[in-house]
Write a protein that holds these residues in place. Structure first.
Motif, mmCIF file in Angstrom:
data_model
loop_
_atom_site.group_PDB
_atom_site.id
_atom_site.type_symbol
_atom_site.label_atom_id
_atom_site.label_comp_id
_atom_site.label_asym_id
_atom_site.label_seq_id
_atom_site.Cartn_x
_atom_site.Cartn_y
_atom_site.Cartn_z
ATOM 1 N N ASP A 177 0.900 -1.261 -0.033
ATOM 2 C CA ASP A 177 0.023 0.037 -0.127
ATOM 3 C C ASP A 177 0.616 1.204 0.109
ATOM 4 O OD1 ASP A 177 -2.328 -1.419 -0.128
ATOM 5 O OD2 ASP A 177 -2.643 -1.265 2.311
ATOM 6 N N LEU A 178 1.929 1.319 0.731
ATOM 7 C CA LEU A 178 2.910 2.391 0.774
ATOM 8 C C LEU A 178 3.898 2.410 -0.219
ATOM 9 C CD1 LEU A 178 3.719 4.672 2.709
ATOM 10 C CD2 LEU A 178 5.678 3.155 3.683
ATOM 11 N N VAL A 179 4.472 1.312 -0.861
ATOM 12 C CA VAL A 179 5.437 1.145 -2.035
ATOM 13 C C VAL A 179 4.849 0.334 -3.074
ATOM 14 C CG1 VAL A 179 7.476 1.996 -0.715
ATOM 15 C CG2 VAL A 179 6.708 -0.322 -0.505
ATOM 16 N N PRO A 180 3.803 0.751 -3.843
ATOM 17 C CA PRO A 180 3.231 -0.011 -4.717
ATOM 18 C C PRO A 180 3.904 -0.689 -5.943
ATOM 19 C CG PRO A 180 2.242 2.163 -4.827
ATOM 20 C CD PRO A 180 3.155 1.837 -3.583
ATOM 21 N N SER A 181 5.087 0.266 -6.355
ATOM 22 C CA SER A 181 6.251 -0.115 -7.208
ATOM 23 C C SER A 181 7.029 -1.135 -6.918
ATOM 24 C CB SER A 181 6.964 1.116 -7.758
ATOM 25 O OG SER A 181 7.506 1.613 -6.668
ATOM 26 N N ALA A 182 7.124 -1.728 -5.644
ATOM 27 C CA ALA A 182 7.883 -2.757 -4.952
ATOM 28 C C ALA A 182 7.959 -4.152 -5.923
ATOM 29 C CB ALA A 182 7.860 -2.828 -3.503
ATOM 30 N N ARG A 183 8.975 -4.647 -6.072
ATOM 31 C CA ARG A 183 8.919 -5.837 -6.665
ATOM 32 C C ARG A 183 8.657 -6.974 -5.432
ATOM 33 N NH1 ARG A 183 9.159 -3.454 -10.799
ATOM 34 N NH2 ARG A 183 10.578 -3.738 -12.462
ATOM 35 N N VAL A 184 8.200 -8.029 -5.685
ATOM 36 C CA VAL A 184 7.730 -9.108 -4.690
ATOM 37 C C VAL A 184 8.486 -10.472 -4.996
ATOM 38 C CG1 VAL A 184 5.843 -10.360 -3.754
ATOM 39 C CG2 VAL A 184 5.596 -7.816 -4.377
ATOM 40 N N GLY A 185 8.695 -11.152 -3.975
ATOM 41 C CA GLY A 185 9.179 -12.353 -3.861
ATOM 42 C C GLY A 185 8.752 -13.514 -3.018
ATOM 43 N N HIS A 186 8.608 -14.705 -2.898
ATOM 44 C CA HIS A 186 7.934 -15.376 -2.058
ATOM 45 C C HIS A 186 8.883 -16.751 -1.884
ATOM 46 C CE1 HIS A 186 4.229 -13.597 -3.596
ATOM 47 N NE2 HIS A 186 3.856 -13.635 -2.485
ATOM 48 N N ILE A 187 9.103 -17.075 -0.448
ATOM 49 C CA ILE A 187 9.596 -18.142 -0.083
ATOM 50 C C ILE A 187 8.704 -18.985 0.918
ATOM 51 C CG2 ILE A 187 11.356 -19.236 1.155
ATOM 52 C CD1 ILE A 187 13.285 -16.598 0.695
ATOM 53 N N GLY A 188 8.467 -20.161 0.311
ATOM 54 C CA GLY A 188 7.635 -21.201 1.035
ATOM 55 C C GLY A 188 8.449 -22.027 1.845
ATOM 56 N N LEU A 189 8.181 -21.939 3.269
ATOM 57 C CA LEU A 189 8.799 -22.653 4.416
ATOM 58 C C LEU A 189 7.691 -23.016 4.999
ATOM 59 C CD1 LEU A 189 11.740 -20.150 5.322
ATOM 60 C CD2 LEU A 189 11.946 -22.426 4.097
ATOM 61 N N TYR A 190 7.861 -24.436 5.940
ATOM 62 C CA TYR A 190 7.137 -24.814 6.963
ATOM 63 C C TYR A 190 8.080 -25.383 8.036
ATOM 64 C CZ TYR A 190 7.703 -29.971 5.313
ATOM 65 O OH TYR A 190 8.083 -30.962 4.932
ATOM 66 N N ARG A 191 7.669 -25.223 9.144
ATOM 67 C CA ARG A 191 8.477 -25.796 10.454
ATOM 68 C C ARG A 191 8.055 -27.425 10.860
ATOM 69 N NH1 ARG A 191 7.961 -22.389 15.936
ATOM 70 N NH2 ARG A 191 6.019 -23.368 15.697
ATOM 71 N N ASP A 192 9.169 -28.010 10.408
ATOM 72 C CA ASP A 192 9.015 -29.537 10.897
ATOM 73 C C ASP A 192 8.513 -29.615 12.331
ATOM 74 O OD1 ASP A 192 9.901 -32.209 12.153
ATOM 75 O OD2 ASP A 192 9.999 -32.563 9.951
ATOM 76 N N PRO A 193 7.217 -30.178 12.523
ATOM 77 C CA PRO A 193 6.700 -30.074 13.990
ATOM 78 C C PRO A 193 7.649 -30.889 14.839
ATOM 79 C CG PRO A 193 5.535 -31.451 12.670
ATOM 80 C CD PRO A 193 6.311 -30.832 11.773
ATOM 81 N N ALA A 194 8.327 -31.917 14.510
ATOM 82 C CA ALA A 194 9.205 -32.688 15.399
ATOM 83 C C ALA A 194 10.591 -31.956 15.674
ATOM 84 C CB ALA A 194 9.583 -33.905 14.836
ATOM 85 N N THR A 195 11.251 -31.406 14.491
ATOM 86 C CA THR A 195 12.438 -30.729 14.885
ATOM 87 C C THR A 195 12.514 -29.244 14.916
ATOM 88 O OG1 THR A 195 12.649 -30.385 12.521
ATOM 89 C CG2 THR A 195 13.424 -32.703 13.335
#
Length: 209
Positions: free
Chosen positions: A90-108
């Motif tokens: 909303d503040l910097v609409p011209s920014a590029r965007v990236g995504h990193i998908g991570l999940y936390r292993d519930p055991a470790t």
């Protein structure tokens, strides 16, 4: 040496209290988180470099400030990071965007990557890495390491809440990355949740359990 900045603006603190309240419904939670994200983006971008350019106002020519170099890239740690991403855009609409998908292993409690999509020129940009919670710090540190591998040299990390354990883990791995947070809470519990915290941010953003 890592710098930790707690953004203690009165409006931000008030809105963070609304997020913590278990009675705040999903829609309101998303709205308030978006508002907080905009406030945080304002502070995090305070030191962006400027240059002067020539423009014409309706009345006369002038030299005026303009952002120097390529625009920002905001990288969201999925899925909950998207709740912060939208407010920043909303503040910097011209920014590029990236995504990193991570999940936390519930055991470790260790992060496992399942998705990565970044702008091709991310190495040339200032990157703001976002995730609502800096709990164990493992996911944020892993994401920052992956950005390093992509060539990123200028990076900041932004979260709504942090635990001392998460700050120690993240800054130990990335001592040159500034951390911006709305509050530093007391501790982690045995399940890796921040106390007193606000619960699972992803579940509260999206109404899941």
């Amino acid at each position: 040496m890592a710098t930790i900045t707690v953004l203690d603006h009165p409006l931000l603190r008030h809105k963070l209290t609304l997020l913590r309240d278990k009675e705040t419904p999903t829609g309101k939670f998303r709205q308030v988180a978006r508002e907080i994200s905009l406030l945080m983006a304002y502070e995090v971008t305070r030191d962006l470099p400027l240059q002067e350019i020539d423009i014409e106002t309706p009345l006369e020519p002038m030299r005026a400030d303009y952002l120097l170099g390529k625009k920002l890239c905001i990288v969201s740690i999925l899925r909950a990071g998207n709740g912060i991403l939208e407010g920043m855009l909303d503040l910097v609409p011209s920014a590029r965007v990236g995504h990193i998908g991570l999940y936390r292993d519930p055991a470790t409690l260790q992060p496992v990557q399942y998705y990565l999509k970044l702008p091709s020129d991310i190495a040339d940009r200032l990157v703001i890495l976002v995730d609502p919670m800096l709990a164990t710090g493992h996911s944020a540190a892993a994401a920052a390491s992956r950005l390093r591998q992509a060539g990123v040299t200028a990076m900041k990390f932004v979260c709504l809440l942090a635990a001392p354990e998460g700050i120690a883990a993240f800054t130990g791995a990335h001592p040159d990355v500034p951390v911006f947070t709305g509050a530093i809470d007391r501790e982690l519990d045995s399940h890796g949740y921040i106390r007193p915290g606000l619960g699972d941010a992803g579940d509260r953003f999206y109404g899941t359990r």
